[in-house]
Design a protein around this motif. Sequence first.
Motif, PDB file in Angstrom:
ATOM      1  N   UNK A 174      -6.664  -7.061   5.417  1.00 42.26           N
ATOM      2  CA  UNK A 174      -5.614  -6.669   4.948  1.00 42.26           C
ATOM      3  C   UNK A 174      -6.222  -5.704   3.606  1.00 42.26           C
ATOM      4  N   UNK A 175      -7.218  -6.129   2.866  1.00 35.74           N
ATOM      5  CA  UNK A 175      -7.872  -5.263   1.685  1.00 35.74           C
ATOM      6  C   UNK A 175      -8.517  -4.132   2.374  1.00 35.74           C
ATOM      7  N   UNK A 176      -9.320  -4.254   3.545  1.00 32.88           N
ATOM      8  CA  UNK A 176      -9.840  -3.078   4.194  1.00 32.88           C
ATOM      9  C   UNK A 176      -8.900  -2.095   4.705  1.00 32.88           C
ATOM     10  N   UNK A 177      -7.673  -2.603   5.046  1.00 35.49           N
ATOM     11  CA  UNK A 177      -6.708  -1.505   5.669  1.00 35.49           C
ATOM     12  C   UNK A 177      -6.169  -0.974   4.425  1.00 35.49           C
ATOM     13  N   UNK A 178      -5.734  -1.592   3.245  1.00 35.30           N
ATOM     14  CA  UNK A 178      -5.268  -0.759   2.257  1.00 35.30           C
ATOM     15  C   UNK A 178      -6.298   0.235   1.952  1.00 35.30           C
ATOM     16  N   UNK A 179      -7.498  -0.302   1.797  1.00 34.52           N
ATOM     17  CA  UNK A 179      -8.450   0.601   1.243  1.00 34.52           C
ATOM     18  C   UNK A 179      -8.730   1.987   2.118  1.00 34.52           C
ATOM     19  N   UNK A 209       4.604   4.371   5.021  1.00 34.17           N
ATOM     20  CA  UNK A 209       4.583   3.831   6.414  1.00 34.17           C
ATOM     21  C   UNK A 209       3.370   2.659   6.789  1.00 34.17           C
ATOM     22  N   UNK A 210       2.255   3.124   6.234  1.00 37.34           N
ATOM     23  CA  UNK A 210       1.187   2.255   6.257  1.00 37.34           C
ATOM     24  C   UNK A 210       1.376   1.054   5.500  1.00 37.34           C
ATOM     25  N   UNK A 211       1.595   1.596   4.194  1.00 39.64           N
ATOM     26  CA  UNK A 211       1.739   0.507   3.111  1.00 39.64           C
ATOM     27  C   UNK A 211       2.543  -0.478   3.535  1.00 39.64           C
ATOM     28  N   UNK A 212       3.898  -0.111   3.956  1.00 39.77           N
ATOM     29  CA  UNK A 212       4.895  -1.048   4.554  1.00 39.77           C
ATOM     30  C   UNK A 212       4.474  -1.976   5.629  1.00 39.77           C
ATOM     31  N   UNK A 213       3.673  -1.255   6.609  1.00 37.01           N
ATOM     32  CA  UNK A 213       3.166  -2.076   7.701  1.00 37.01           C
ATOM     33  C   UNK A 213       2.001  -2.976   7.433  1.00 37.01           C
ATOM     34  N   UNK A 280      -6.893  -5.721  -3.272  1.00 36.82           N
ATOM     35  CA  UNK A 280      -5.868  -5.106  -2.519  1.00 36.82           C
ATOM     36  C   UNK A 280      -4.977  -4.375  -3.481  1.00 36.82           C
ATOM     37  N   UNK A 281      -4.585  -5.077  -4.493  1.00 30.22           N
ATOM     38  CA  UNK A 281      -3.657  -4.526  -5.402  1.00 30.22           C
ATOM     39  C   UNK A 281      -4.031  -3.527  -6.286  1.00 30.22           C
ATOM     40  N   UNK A 282      -5.556  -3.504  -6.454  1.00 30.08           N
ATOM     41  CA  UNK A 282      -6.356  -2.591  -7.088  1.00 30.08           C
ATOM     42  C   UNK A 282      -6.092  -1.109  -6.369  1.00 30.08           C
ATOM     43  N   UNK A 283      -6.330  -1.159  -4.912  1.00 26.20           N
ATOM     44  CA  UNK A 283      -6.029  -0.143  -4.051  1.00 26.20           C
ATOM     45  C   UNK A 283      -4.669   0.516  -4.192  1.00 26.20           C
TER      46      UNK A 283
END
Length: 356
Positions: A174-179, A209-213, A280-283
């Motif tokens: 999840x972190x990698x995707x958000x980054x 869209x990416x954030x919600x997904x 992830x929240x930092x991203x």
Amino acid sequence: MIKTSKFLKTIFILQYLCGFYTDFFKRRKWNILFRILLSISIVNILYGTLSMQRQNNVVLFSIIALFNLFDYTLAVILSFVGGNVLHYCHRKLLKLDGQMRWRKINLSMSLTISMFLILFFEKSYIAWGYYGSIKERFALDYNWKDLVGFILWCLVKFGLLFNDFIRSLTFEWIWIYMRTLRKTFQDTTFKRKKLVSNLQTDDIERVIFGYIGTLESLNSMGLTFKILIFWNVSFAFIFTLIATVAIIYTPVRELSLFMTAEALYHIIIFLYPCVLIELTRSEVDKMKLLLTEIYTLSSDDKILTKAEDALLLLEVRPFQLVVFRLISMNIHLPLHFLAVMTSYVIVTVQFTHAFG
């Protein structure tokens, strides 16, 4: 597209051998057979481990072992009910991956693998010490039940380790995707720290869209995922109390070392997701800054409206994981846990000293 690494496939196979069921590799014709075989294996593991505990006279050691056995039983049952939690997250991310124009995604799993290896060596060290005590018994009187008990003990210990590794891996993904989402958005909207002239509303919609997904991928793992996280927090609390009493009042140094290692394991498994969620929240915070700069620098009314809507969405739907409305997984949780544990450890030590 994401491809399952050979390392991850090996972990799934080892999970099978330790009694866990996962539908990550969906082959429906094998499901019933696997469930029957694993059910037989689990019954043997539980019966054999309980039989071994009846022969153990060390009270605190038996309590630790029974807690681990209960932990193992719960995790195995939940894997039968919900499969493997990584499967649901993986499926959502695959769907999202096909709909988004990402930068190149590198799922290195480096953090989780490093943590896993440290804990693996810790478990191996404990297992080697346990094997050493059994080897001494073999020298005096060979008993095949001791060897079977050791194998069953390893299945419980390493089965829990593999299961915790898979669950922790979801947080890193999840972190990698958000980054990746943040970097892709940054490359699209800014060039040499200047807002690009051809910025479109679709670029902002894509980040929404990416954030919600990605957020839905985290929440897609359901009740099983939350129960295991809640159980990890509870076990970290219980094992810390038991280890404190054992260190102070147990005269046998090796026993205290064993209990300390168990407590540290559960604390690490509990703290690690908090760190990854905070990353992830930092991203997400960095994306907020990008949207704020767009809102400040752009003169296009459509861009301004879309950036304002995106900022409002990030405020209304913050990136967070709340377990049963009791536990919020963030960087503040370890500090709260430390404060609570300090109070309870002091009370426990005083109570044990008064009535011991």
